[in-house]
Design a protein around this motif. Structure first.
Motif, mmCIF file in Angstrom:
data_model
loop_
_atom_site.group_PDB
_atom_site.id
_atom_site.type_symbol
_atom_site.label_atom_id
_atom_site.label_comp_id
_atom_site.label_asym_id
_atom_site.label_seq_id
_atom_site.Cartn_x
_atom_site.Cartn_y
_atom_site.Cartn_z
ATOM 1 N N VAL A 1 0.816 -1.209 0.000
ATOM 2 C CA VAL A 1 0.000 0.000 0.000
ATOM 3 C C VAL A 1 0.855 1.267 0.000
ATOM 4 O O VAL A 1 0.502 2.265 -0.640
ATOM 5 C CB VAL A 1 -1.021 0.005 1.170
ATOM 6 N N ASP A 2 2.009 1.245 0.659
ATOM 7 C CA ASP A 2 2.860 2.433 0.703
ATOM 8 C C ASP A 2 3.484 2.758 -0.648
ATOM 9 O O ASP A 2 3.985 3.867 -0.848
ATOM 10 C CB ASP A 2 3.963 2.270 1.751
ATOM 11 N N ARG B 1 -3.529 8.850 -5.267
ATOM 12 C CA ARG B 1 -4.738 8.823 -6.099
ATOM 13 C C ARG B 1 -5.096 7.405 -6.550
ATOM 14 O O ARG B 1 -6.273 7.060 -6.651
ATOM 15 C CB ARG B 1 -4.598 9.748 -7.299
ATOM 16 N N THR B 2 -4.093 6.583 -6.795
ATOM 17 C CA THR B 2 -4.362 5.196 -7.180
ATOM 18 C C THR B 2 -4.961 4.439 -6.011
ATOM 19 O O THR B 2 -5.926 3.679 -6.180
ATOM 20 C CB THR B 2 -3.079 4.509 -7.681
ATOM 21 N N ALA B 3 -4.418 4.637 -4.816
ATOM 22 C CA ALA B 3 -4.980 3.994 -3.624
ATOM 23 C C ALA B 3 -6.438 4.419 -3.443
ATOM 24 O O ALA B 3 -7.315 3.579 -3.189
ATOM 25 C CB ALA B 3 -4.153 4.347 -2.391
ATOM 26 N N TYR B 4 -6.698 5.706 -3.588
ATOM 27 C CA TYR B 4 -8.067 6.214 -3.473
ATOM 28 C C TYR B 4 -8.970 5.517 -4.490
ATOM 29 O O TYR B 4 -10.074 5.078 -4.163
ATOM 30 C CB TYR B 4 -8.077 7.731 -3.698
ATOM 31 N N LEU C 1 -12.773 -1.056 4.716
ATOM 32 C CA LEU C 1 -11.494 -0.589 5.263
ATOM 33 C C LEU C 1 -11.300 -1.235 6.628
ATOM 34 O O LEU C 1 -11.591 -0.666 7.666
ATOM 35 C CB LEU C 1 -11.471 0.937 5.336
ATOM 36 N N ASP C 2 -10.766 -2.471 6.580
ATOM 37 C CA ASP C 2 -10.653 -3.303 7.775
ATOM 38 C C ASP C 2 -9.266 -3.291 8.403
ATOM 39 O O ASP C 2 -8.996 -4.058 9.323
ATOM 40 C CB ASP C 2 -11.051 -4.741 7.440
ATOM 41 N N GLY C 3 -8.362 -2.467 7.874
ATOM 42 C CA GLY C 3 -7.014 -2.404 8.409
ATOM 43 C C GLY C 3 -6.047 -3.364 7.749
ATOM 44 O O GLY C 3 -4.833 -3.199 7.836
ATOM 45 N N ARG C 4 -6.554 -4.365 7.051
ATOM 46 C CA ARG C 4 -5.677 -5.384 6.450
ATOM 47 C C ARG C 4 -4.915 -4.855 5.242
ATOM 48 O O ARG C 4 -3.858 -5.366 4.901
ATOM 49 C CB ARG C 4 -6.474 -6.632 6.069
ATOM 50 N N ALA D 1 2.006 -5.010 6.690
ATOM 51 C CA ALA D 1 3.302 -5.031 6.004
ATOM 52 C C ALA D 1 3.405 -6.122 4.950
ATOM 53 O O ALA D 1 4.132 -5.970 3.969
ATOM 54 C CB ALA D 1 4.425 -5.183 7.029
ATOM 55 N N THR D 2 2.681 -7.224 5.121
ATOM 56 C CA THR D 2 2.795 -8.345 4.191
ATOM 57 C C THR D 2 1.684 -8.380 3.141
ATOM 58 O O THR D 2 1.701 -9.253 2.265
ATOM 59 C CB THR D 2 2.795 -9.677 4.962
ATOM 60 N N THR D 3 0.729 -7.468 3.193
ATOM 61 C CA THR D 3 -0.359 -7.436 2.214
ATOM 62 C C THR D 3 0.152 -6.890 0.888
ATOM 63 O O THR D 3 0.852 -5.878 0.856
ATOM 64 C CB THR D 3 -1.530 -6.574 2.718
ATOM 65 N N ARG D 4 -0.208 -7.584 -0.193
ATOM 66 C CA ARG D 4 0.142 -7.134 -1.536
ATOM 67 C C ARG D 4 -1.139 -6.737 -2.257
ATOM 68 O O ARG D 4 -2.157 -7.435 -2.179
ATOM 69 C CB ARG D 4 0.853 -8.237 -2.331
ATOM 70 N N HIS D 5 -1.076 -5.619 -2.942
ATOM 71 C CA HIS D 5 -2.199 -5.129 -3.747
ATOM 72 C C HIS D 5 -1.873 -5.339 -5.212
ATOM 73 O O HIS D 5 -0.835 -4.884 -5.691
ATOM 74 C CB HIS D 5 -2.451 -3.647 -3.473
ATOM 75 N N VAL D 6 -2.753 -6.055 -5.894
ATOM 76 C CA VAL D 6 -2.623 -6.243 -7.329
ATOM 77 C C VAL D 6 -3.642 -5.301 -7.963
ATOM 78 O O VAL D 6 -4.833 -5.364 -7.647
ATOM 79 C CB VAL D 6 -2.879 -7.714 -7.725
ATOM 80 N N VAL D 7 -3.156 -4.406 -8.811
ATOM 81 C CA VAL D 7 -3.995 -3.359 -9.384
ATOM 82 C C VAL D 7 -3.845 -3.371 -10.898
ATOM 83 O O VAL D 7 -2.726 -3.327 -11.417
ATOM 84 C CB VAL D 7 -3.605 -1.971 -8.827
ATOM 85 N N LEU D 8 -4.971 -3.439 -11.587
ATOM 86 C CA LEU D 8 -5.000 -3.419 -13.043
ATOM 87 C C LEU D 8 -5.348 -2.001 -13.501
ATOM 88 O O LEU D 8 -6.393 -1.465 -13.124
ATOM 89 C CB LEU D 8 -6.026 -4.425 -13.560
ATOM 90 N N LEU D 9 -4.449 -1.437 -14.295
ATOM 91 C CA LEU D 9 -4.636 -0.083 -14.816
ATOM 92 C C LEU D 9 -4.865 -0.149 -16.316
ATOM 93 O O LEU D 9 -4.191 -0.896 -17.026
ATOM 94 C CB LEU D 9 -3.400 0.775 -14.539
#
Length: 145
Positions: free
Chosen positions: A10-11, A16-19, A40-43, A47-55
Motif C-alpha cells: 500500500v505504501d 490517487r491510485t490507492a483512493y 477498510l478493515d485495516g488489512r 506489512a505483508t499485504t500485496r495489492h494487485v492493481v490493473l490499470l
C-alpha cells in the motif's frame, strides 16, 4: 498507455491510485452489490499485504489483495470495474496474484457462480456454500505446490 498490472504494498501506491482502488471496491461491493460492510478493515495496511492493481490507460479498472496468513495466503477483494468486465481481464489479476502466492497454500471465498473460474488456478471447493450479504459463496483452497 497499455494495460498495466501492479503488485505493490500500500505504501508504494500513489495516493490517487490507492483512493481509486478503495473507491472501486466501494462502488462494486457496497453500492452495486448492495452489501454494506466495513471494507477498510485495516488489512490493506499490513506489512505483508500485496495489492494487485490493473490499470487501463492509468485508470484503476481492477484490483485484488493477497493477505499473508502465516504459512498460507488469502486472496480477496477481487473486483473489476464495469468497463473492465467481459474483456478477459480477470485472469491478468489472478495470474499476478498466483505469482505473489508462489508455492504456498492459497484460499479464497468465491461467489458461487465463479468457482469454475478459480478452478483454472487449481482452486477446489473446500466447504459448504454460504451466504455473505445475500450473495452465495463457496470457500476454495489451492494446495501448496
Amino acid at each position: 498507455m497499455p494495460l498495466e498490472v501492479l503488485d505493490v504494498h500500500v505504501d508504494e501506491l500513489p495516493v490517487r491510485t490507492a483512493y481509486d482502488v478503495w473507491r472501486l471496491r466501494q462502488d462494486v461491493f457496497v453500492v452495486e452489490q448492495d452489501c454494506p460492510y466495513p471494507d477498510l478493515d485495516g488489512r490493506d495496511l499490513e506489512a505483508t499485504t500485496r495489492h494487485v492493481v490493473l490499470l487501463d490507460d492509468g485508470r484503476v479498472i481492477g484490483t485484488l489483495r493477497v493477505l499473508d496468513e502465516g504459512g498460507w495466503c488469502r486472496i480477496g477483494r477481487v473486483v473489476l470495474a464495469l468497463e473492465g468486465r467481459g474483456r478477459g481481464l480477470a485472469p491478468m489479476l489472478m495470474d499476478r496474484a498466483m505469482d505473489v502466492v508462489g508455492d504456498r497454500e492459497a484460499r479464497l471465498d468465491a461467489q458461487a457462480p465463479l468457482a469454475g473460474f478459480y478452478a483454472g488456478w487449481g482452486f477446489e471447493v473446500s466447504g459448504p456454500e454460504f451466504d455473505a450479504d445475500g450473495i452465495r459463496h463457496v470457500p476454495m483452497r489451492r494446495a501448496p505446490a
